[in-house]
Design a protein around this motif. Structure first.
Motif, PDB file in Angstrom:
ATOM      1  N   SER A 103      -6.860 115.787  51.483  1.00 29.78           N
ATOM      2  CA  SER A 103      -7.268 115.559  50.105  1.00 29.78           C
ATOM      3  C   SER A 103      -8.108 114.301  49.974  1.00 29.78           C
ATOM      4  CB  SER A 103      -6.024 115.444  49.208  1.00 29.78           C
ATOM      5  OG  SER A 103      -6.363 115.401  47.838  1.00 29.78           O
ATOM      6  N   TYR A 104      -8.623 114.101  48.773  1.00 28.70           N
ATOM      7  CA  TYR A 104      -9.262 112.842  48.404  1.00 28.70           C
ATOM      8  C   TYR A 104      -8.181 111.758  48.248  1.00 28.70           C
ATOM      9  CZ  TYR A 104     -13.479 115.339  46.601  1.00 28.70           C
ATOM     10  OH  TYR A 104     -14.618 116.084  46.432  1.00 28.70           O
ATOM     11  N   GLU A 105      -8.553 110.522  48.580  1.00 31.14           N
ATOM     12  CA  GLU A 105      -7.655 109.394  48.333  1.00 31.14           C
ATOM     13  C   GLU A 105      -7.308 109.290  46.849  1.00 31.14           C
ATOM     14  OE1 GLU A 105      -7.754 104.778  49.728  1.00 31.14           O
ATOM     15  OE2 GLU A 105      -9.525 105.499  48.659  1.00 31.14           O
ATOM     16  N   ASN A 106      -8.297 109.502  45.976  1.00 24.01           N
ATOM     17  CA  ASN A 106      -8.027 109.363  44.537  1.00 24.01           C
ATOM     18  C   ASN A 106      -7.061 110.430  44.045  1.00 24.01           C
ATOM     19  OD1 ASN A 106     -10.824 110.837  44.932  1.00 24.01           O
ATOM     20  ND2 ASN A 106      -9.911 111.711  43.079  1.00 24.01           N
ATOM     21  N   GLU A 107      -7.110 111.619  44.626  1.00 23.15           N
ATOM     22  CA  GLU A 107      -6.204 112.678  44.222  1.00 23.15           C
ATOM     23  C   GLU A 107      -4.763 112.341  44.621  1.00 23.15           C
ATOM     24  OE1 GLU A 107      -5.646 116.829  42.720  1.00 23.15           O
ATOM     25  OE2 GLU A 107      -6.775 115.026  42.254  1.00 23.15           O
ATOM     26  N   ALA A 108      -4.605 111.703  45.784  1.00 19.31           N
ATOM     27  CA  ALA A 108      -3.281 111.269  46.218  1.00 19.31           C
ATOM     28  C   ALA A 108      -2.743 110.185  45.290  1.00 19.31           C
ATOM     29  CB  ALA A 108      -3.341 110.748  47.649  1.00 19.31           C
ATOM     30  N   ILE A 109      -3.602 109.245  44.911  1.00 17.30           N
ATOM     31  CA  ILE A 109      -3.189 108.176  44.006  1.00 17.30           C
ATOM     32  C   ILE A 109      -2.798 108.742  42.647  1.00 17.30           C
ATOM     33  CG2 ILE A 109      -4.028 106.152  42.736  1.00 17.30           C
ATOM     34  CD1 ILE A 109      -5.602 105.387  45.283  1.00 17.30           C
ATOM     35  N   LEU A 110      -3.590 109.682  42.141  1.00 18.96           N
ATOM     36  CA  LEU A 110      -3.259 110.316  40.866  1.00 18.96           C
ATOM     37  C   LEU A 110      -1.912 111.020  40.930  1.00 18.96           C
ATOM     38  CD1 LEU A 110      -3.933 111.288  37.987  1.00 18.96           C
ATOM     39  CD2 LEU A 110      -5.068 113.255  39.031  1.00 18.96           C
ATOM     40  N   ALA A 111      -1.656 111.732  42.023  1.00 16.15           N
ATOM     41  CA  ALA A 111      -0.378 112.436  42.164  1.00 16.15           C
ATOM     42  C   ALA A 111       0.788 111.456  42.098  1.00 16.15           C
ATOM     43  CB  ALA A 111      -0.353 113.222  43.463  1.00 16.15           C
ATOM     44  N   LYS A 112       0.633 110.304  42.752  1.00 17.43           N
ATOM     45  CA  LYS A 112       1.701 109.296  42.702  1.00 17.43           C
ATOM     46  C   LYS A 112       1.819 108.698  41.302  1.00 17.43           C
ATOM     47  CE  LYS A 112       2.757 106.670  46.109  1.00 17.43           C
ATOM     48  NZ  LYS A 112       2.747 105.621  47.160  1.00 17.43           N
ATOM     49  N   GLN A 113       0.706 108.462  40.636  1.00 15.33           N
ATOM     50  CA  GLN A 113       0.752 107.964  39.267  1.00 15.33           C
ATOM     51  C   GLN A 113       1.468 108.944  38.344  1.00 15.33           C
ATOM     52  OE1 GLN A 113      -3.346 107.298  38.222  1.00 15.33           O
ATOM     53  NE2 GLN A 113      -3.438 105.268  39.164  1.00 15.33           N
ATOM     54  N   SER A 114       1.322 110.222  38.656  1.00 17.71           N
ATOM     55  CA  SER A 114       1.912 111.268  37.824  1.00 17.71           C
ATOM     56  C   SER A 114       3.367 111.547  38.171  1.00 17.71           C
ATOM     57  CB  SER A 114       1.093 112.558  37.961  1.00 17.71           C
ATOM     58  OG  SER A 114      -0.254 112.343  37.598  1.00 17.71           O
ATOM     59  N   GLY A 115       3.925 110.802  39.135  1.00 19.24           N
ATOM     60  CA  GLY A 115       5.340 110.920  39.455  1.00 19.24           C
ATOM     61  C   GLY A 115       5.679 111.801  40.644  1.00 19.24           C
ATOM     62  N   ALA A 116       4.669 112.294  41.364  1.00 24.60           N
ATOM     63  CA  ALA A 116       4.942 113.140  42.529  1.00 24.60           C
ATOM     64  C   ALA A 116       5.619 112.316  43.620  1.00 24.60           C
ATOM     65  CB  ALA A 116       3.652 113.749  43.059  1.00 24.60           C
ATOM     66  N   ASP A 117       6.617 112.905  44.281  1.00 28.67           N
ATOM     67  CA  ASP A 117       7.382 112.223  45.322  1.00 28.67           C
ATOM     68  C   ASP A 117       6.680 112.426  46.660  1.00 28.67           C
ATOM     69  OD1 ASP A 117       9.396 110.788  46.531  1.00 28.67           O
ATOM     70  OD2 ASP A 117      10.754 112.512  46.716  1.00 28.67           O
ATOM     71  N   ILE A 118       5.534 111.778  46.808  1.00 29.12           N
ATOM     72  CA  ILE A 118       4.722 111.920  48.016  1.00 29.12           C
ATOM     73  C   ILE A 118       4.244 110.550  48.480  1.00 29.12           C
ATOM     74  CG2 ILE A 118       3.967 114.274  47.507  1.00 29.12           C
ATOM     75  CD1 ILE A 118       1.455 111.537  46.925  1.00 29.12           C
ATOM     76  N   ALA A 155      -4.835 122.934  45.338  1.00 31.76           N
ATOM     77  CA  ALA A 155      -4.216 122.571  46.611  1.00 31.76           C
ATOM     78  C   ALA A 155      -3.154 121.495  46.403  1.00 31.76           C
ATOM     79  CB  ALA A 155      -5.275 122.103  47.594  1.00 31.76           C
ATOM     80  N   THR A 156      -3.457 120.504  45.575  1.00 37.70           N
ATOM     81  CA  THR A 156      -2.479 119.453  45.279  1.00 37.70           C
ATOM     82  C   THR A 156      -1.239 120.041  44.619  1.00 37.70           C
ATOM     83  OG1 THR A 156      -4.228 117.808  45.014  1.00 37.70           O
ATOM     84  CG2 THR A 156      -2.084 117.289  44.050  1.00 37.70           C
ATOM     85  N   THR A 157      -1.445 120.950  43.678  1.00 34.92           N
ATOM     86  CA  THR A 157      -0.314 121.585  42.998  1.00 34.92           C
ATOM     87  C   THR A 157       0.560 122.355  43.983  1.00 34.92           C
ATOM     88  OG1 THR A 157      -1.552 121.754  40.936  1.00 34.92           O
ATOM     89  CG2 THR A 157       0.335 123.224  41.194  1.00 34.92           C
ATOM     90  N   ALA A 158      -0.083 123.080  44.895  1.00 30.89           N
ATOM     91  CA  ALA A 158       0.679 123.836  45.895  1.00 30.89           C
ATOM     92  C   ALA A 158       1.533 122.897  46.739  1.00 30.89           C
ATOM     93  CB  ALA A 158      -0.267 124.642  46.778  1.00 30.89           C
ATOM     94  N   PHE A 159       0.965 121.755  47.125  1.00 33.13           N
ATOM     95  CA  PHE A 159       1.716 120.818  47.962  1.00 33.13           C
ATOM     96  C   PHE A 159       2.853 120.159  47.184  1.00 33.13           C
ATOM     97  CE2 PHE A 159       2.420 116.667  50.006  1.00 33.13           C
ATOM     98  CZ  PHE A 159       2.692 117.087  51.306  1.00 33.13           C
ATOM     99  N   THR A 160       2.561 119.681  45.986  1.00 30.94           N
ATOM    100  CA  THR A 160       3.607 119.011  45.214  1.00 30.94           C
ATOM    101  C   THR A 160       4.695 119.984  44.772  1.00 30.94           C
ATOM    102  OG1 THR A 160       2.277 119.207  43.188  1.00 30.94           O
ATOM    103  CG2 THR A 160       2.112 117.148  44.427  1.00 30.94           C
ATOM    104  N   ASP A 161       4.384 121.286  44.750  1.00 32.98           N
ATOM    105  CA  ASP A 161       5.405 122.293  44.451  1.00 32.98           C
ATOM    106  C   ASP A 161       6.271 122.619  45.655  1.00 32.98           C
ATOM    107  OD1 ASP A 161       4.675 122.487  41.827  1.00 32.98           O
ATOM    108  OD2 ASP A 161       3.555 124.367  42.019  1.00 32.98           O
ATOM    109  N   GLY A 162       5.934 122.047  46.828  1.00 38.91           N
ATOM    110  CA  GLY A 162       6.823 122.181  47.977  1.00 38.91           C
ATOM    111  C   GLY A 162       6.263 122.866  49.203  1.00 38.91           C
ATOM    112  N   SER A 163       5.029 123.323  49.175  1.00 35.48           N
ATOM    113  CA  SER A 163       4.459 124.024  50.329  1.00 35.48           C
ATOM    114  C   SER A 163       3.837 123.037  51.309  1.00 35.48           C
ATOM    115  CB  SER A 163       3.388 125.024  49.885  1.00 35.48           C
ATOM    116  OG  SER A 163       3.937 126.017  49.053  1.00 35.48           O
ATOM    117  N   GLY A 164       4.047 123.277  52.599  1.00 32.32           N
ATOM    118  CA  GLY A 164       3.359 122.537  53.638  1.00 32.32           C
ATOM    119  C   GLY A 164       3.954 121.186  53.980  1.00 32.32           C
ATOM    120  N   ASP A 165       3.486 120.656  55.115  1.00 32.74           N
ATOM    121  CA  ASP A 165       3.903 119.324  55.588  1.00 32.74           C
ATOM    122  C   ASP A 165       2.870 118.261  55.251  1.00 32.74           C
ATOM    123  OD1 ASP A 165       6.206 120.404  56.963  1.00 32.74           O
ATOM    124  OD2 ASP A 165       4.831 121.108  58.521  1.00 32.74           O
TER     125      ASP A 165
END
Length: 347
Positions: A215-230, A201-211
């Protein structure tokens, strides 16, 4: 101690046991032990520093890990089907109790200081950078035109936490089924994708799907640590996520020591750096890269619902909300709503 930040996402720790030579590899007879870990998908990055720190202890000397990751329910069912596992770490308690029912995990697995919980988080909204749609509360999610992504409750533990968080908001943590069903119907109607796992689900969102991504708070933090523009939003009222861990009955000495280590302050510091909220006291969290406020990474929501207080625990909530209708039992509330809305997703 402000530990070096490492991209990660969850397990836990408390105490290290002395280890004498043993092996979980059948018939090997050597001193080294391989720990087979079965875990839910979002733990993959978070576990790496925990493995490293355990291997630096006396109990972990010479130990190696063979982890397997995937949707929580799928991982649990795979162990029932014969997939090797010494330690299991899942999104939901029911994925551990499945193994208890199969005779693979002892029924006293919760008899420890954390009641079997190894990692913790809260349900959040992951949004586009700058939050252009102004999504701040659960009511914003059901406005016309908002496109939601959340994992599929049929396979993903993360999805079940997300859905029950929405239910708790709609009902105020009470038994108001009419309000809960009305809200979840609107939520599902706004959902454009239900991937099989939280990570997908995170991959789908960071690839551009949805508004917005639930998610889990930790998954959001990881995405930002990994450079996702979210960005992400911790809503005023949300649900506490508690992820259990246990050893299987045939686990070796090192596996049992690792389960203890997961809830130690050292391992919990590692998990905190990956965005997980500590499950024990005395953890020096320090600054957490990727958090909304790195110096105060885990703010307390105005209202924090829990499974035990507001849903009677997973033993009651699992069938009530997510039952599949087998063995003459009725469909769960969410299962039926998914069918009614045609949002049954990917399993």
């Amino acid at each position: 101690m402000n530990k070096t930040i490492k991209v990660a996402v969850a397990l836990t720790a408390a105490g290290v046991l002395a280890l004498t030579g043993c092996s979980s590899d059948s018939g090997s007879g050597g001193d080294a032990e391989t720990i087979h870990l079965s875990a839910f998908s979002v733990m993959e990055a978070a576990n790496e520093p925990v493995f490293d720190d355990f291997e630096d202890t006396d109990a972990g000397d010479g130990v190696s890990f063979e982890p397997s990751y995937g949707a929580s329910g799928d991982q649990s069912r795979a162990v029932v089907a014969g997939s090797p596992a010494d330690v299991v770490h899942y999104s939901l308690e029911t994925d551990v109790t499945r193994l208890v029912d199969e005779g693979l995990v002892a029924d006293d697995w919760k008899d420890n200081a954390t009641k079997g919980i190894a990692t913790s988080s809260v349900v959040v909204f992951v949004v586009r950078a700058g939050n252009p749609d102004g999504i701040e509360t659960w009511d914003d999610l059901i406005k016309p035109g908002v496109e939601i992504i959340t994992p599929n409750p049929g396979s993903s533990g993360s999805a079940r936490w997300n859905i029950l968080a929405g239910w708790a908001h709609a009902t105020g943590g009470t038994d108001d089924e009419a309000a809960g069903k009305a809200y979840l119907t609107k939520l599902l109607n706004n959902t454009i994708a239900l991937p099989a796992s939280g990570r997908e689900a995170t991959t789908a969102f960071t690839d551009g799907s949805g508004d917005v991504l639930l998610s889990y708070e930790n998954e959001a933090i990881l995405a930002k640590q990994s450079g996702a523009d979210i960005d992400y939003v911790v809503p005023p009222d949300t649900l506490l996520i508690e992820n259990p861990a246990a050893v299987t009955k045939d686990a070796g000495t090192a596996a049992k020591a690792f389960l203890e280590f997961m809830t130690s302050t050292e391992a919990q510091e590692d998990y905190a750096q990956s965005g997980f909220r500590p499950v024990v006291d005395g953890v020096d969290v320090g600054e957490v890269d990727g958090a909304n406020d790195p110096s105060d990474p885990f703010p307390t929501p105005d209202t924090l619902y829990t499974l035990d207080d507001n849903f009677g625990g997973w033993g009651e909530a699992a069938d009530k909300f997510f039952g599949d209708g087998q063995e003459g039992k009725p469909l769960g509330i969410v299962t039926e709503l998914q069918q009614n809305t045609g949002k049954e997703g990917e399993e």
